[in-house]
Design a protein around this motif. Structure first.
Motif, PDB file in Angstrom:
ATOM      1  N   SER A   1       0.963  -1.266  -0.052  1.00 15.53           N
ATOM      2  CA  SER A   1      -0.098  -0.073  -0.083  1.00 15.53           C
ATOM      3  C   SER A   1       0.919   1.403  -0.242  1.00 15.53           C
ATOM      4  CB  SER A   1      -1.166  -0.050   1.103  1.00 15.53           C
ATOM      5  OG  SER A   1      -1.812  -1.314   0.993  1.00 15.53           O
ATOM      6  N   THR A   2       2.261   1.339  -0.435  1.00 15.95           N
ATOM      7  CA  THR A   2       3.011   2.399  -0.570  1.00 15.95           C
ATOM      8  C   THR A   2       2.382   3.468  -1.840  1.00 15.95           C
ATOM      9  OG1 THR A   2       5.022   1.240   0.088  1.00 15.95           O
ATOM     10  CG2 THR A   2       5.264   3.315  -0.862  1.00 15.95           C
ATOM     11  N   THR A   3       2.155   4.584  -1.467  1.00 13.29           N
ATOM     12  CA  THR A   3       1.523   5.408  -2.415  1.00 13.29           C
ATOM     13  C   THR A   3       2.733   6.401  -2.969  1.00 13.29           C
ATOM     14  OG1 THR A   3       1.039   7.068  -0.696  1.00 13.29           O
ATOM     15  CG2 THR A   3      -0.783   5.286  -1.479  1.00 13.29           C
TER      16      THR A   3
ATOM     17  N   ARG B   1      14.515   4.769   1.016  1.00 11.25           N
ATOM     18  CA  ARG B   1      13.615   4.565   2.116  1.00 11.25           C
ATOM     19  C   ARG B   1      12.406   3.530   1.250  1.00 11.25           C
ATOM     20  NH1 ARG B   1      10.117   8.488   4.176  1.00 11.25           N
ATOM     21  NH2 ARG B   1      10.458   9.586   2.079  1.00 11.25           N
ATOM     22  N   THR B   2      12.392   3.173  -0.040  1.00  9.75           N
ATOM     23  CA  THR B   2      11.776   2.589  -0.495  1.00  9.75           C
ATOM     24  C   THR B   2      11.861   1.138  -0.215  1.00  9.75           C
ATOM     25  OG1 THR B   2      12.997   2.414  -2.701  1.00  9.75           O
ATOM     26  CG2 THR B   2      11.137   4.020  -2.551  1.00  9.75           C
TER      27      THR B   2
ATOM     28  N   ALA C   1       1.165  11.277  -0.083  1.00  5.40           N
ATOM     29  CA  ALA C   1       1.696  10.019  -0.739  1.00  5.40           C
ATOM     30  C   ALA C   1       2.844   9.863   0.145  1.00  5.40           C
ATOM     31  CB  ALA C   1       2.134  10.191  -2.193  1.00  5.40           C
ATOM     32  N   ASP C   2       3.397   8.528   0.218  1.00  4.70           N
ATOM     33  CA  ASP C   2       4.600   8.308   0.658  1.00  4.70           C
ATOM     34  C   ASP C   2       5.934   8.931  -0.117  1.00  4.70           C
ATOM     35  OD1 ASP C   2       3.461   6.500   2.800  1.00  4.70           O
ATOM     36  OD2 ASP C   2       3.146   5.236   1.412  1.00  4.70           O
ATOM     37  N   PHE C   3       5.870   8.736  -1.295  1.00  5.34           N
ATOM     38  CA  PHE C   3       7.019   9.130  -2.030  1.00  5.34           C
ATOM     39  C   PHE C   3       6.510   9.775  -3.324  1.00  5.34           C
ATOM     40  CE2 PHE C   3       8.101   5.059  -0.136  1.00  5.34           C
ATOM     41  CZ  PHE C   3       9.280   5.570   0.511  1.00  5.34           C
ATOM     42  N   GLY C   4       7.296  10.624  -3.829  1.00  3.81           N
ATOM     43  CA  GLY C   4       7.080  11.506  -5.301  1.00  3.81           C
ATOM     44  C   GLY C   4       8.054  11.079  -6.344  1.00  3.81           C
TER      45      GLY C   4
END
Length: 108
Positions: free
Chosen positions: A45-47, A107-108, A78-81
């Motif tokens: 569920s990482t966004t 961090r991913t 979101a978690d990341f861009g």
């Protein structure tokens, strides 16, 4: 004002990602906060807030995307861009570059 070329570019990437089995939606314009162009939900569920760019000059496209991406990522929650950068003369989305900050990548 919506850019028809930009909209077509985003839809092409959206369709290609969906064809690869990626859980992706297009972010609708018109809100007061820019949340990027696409939203991807990955494993666990990482966004990801995704900014799509198509510039003739690759460096200009990367710089423009990375300038806006931190705010878009925060606005989207979101978690990341990540930036999807179309390479000039390479219309196939499979040839796009995916760019993100090194600090986020580790961090991913």
């Amino acid at each position: 004002m919506t850019n028809p070329k930009g909209s077509r570019h985003e839809r092409t990437r959206l369709d290609w990602l969906r064809g690869q089995g990626v859980n992706v939606v297009r972010v609708h314009d018109g809100g007061t906060r820019d949340e990027g162009d696409l939203r991807v939900t990955g494993r666990n569920s990482t966004t990801y807030a995704v900014q799509c760019k198509a510039y003739k000059n690759l460096a200009d496209g990367i710089n423009a995307a990375m300038r806006d991406l931190p705010e878009q990522t925060a606005n989207a929650g979101a978690d990341f861009g990540v930036a999807l950068i179309r390479r000039h003369g390479k219309p196939d989305p499979a040839d796009d570059l995916v760019v993100m900050r090194l600090e986020d990548f580790i961090r991913t």
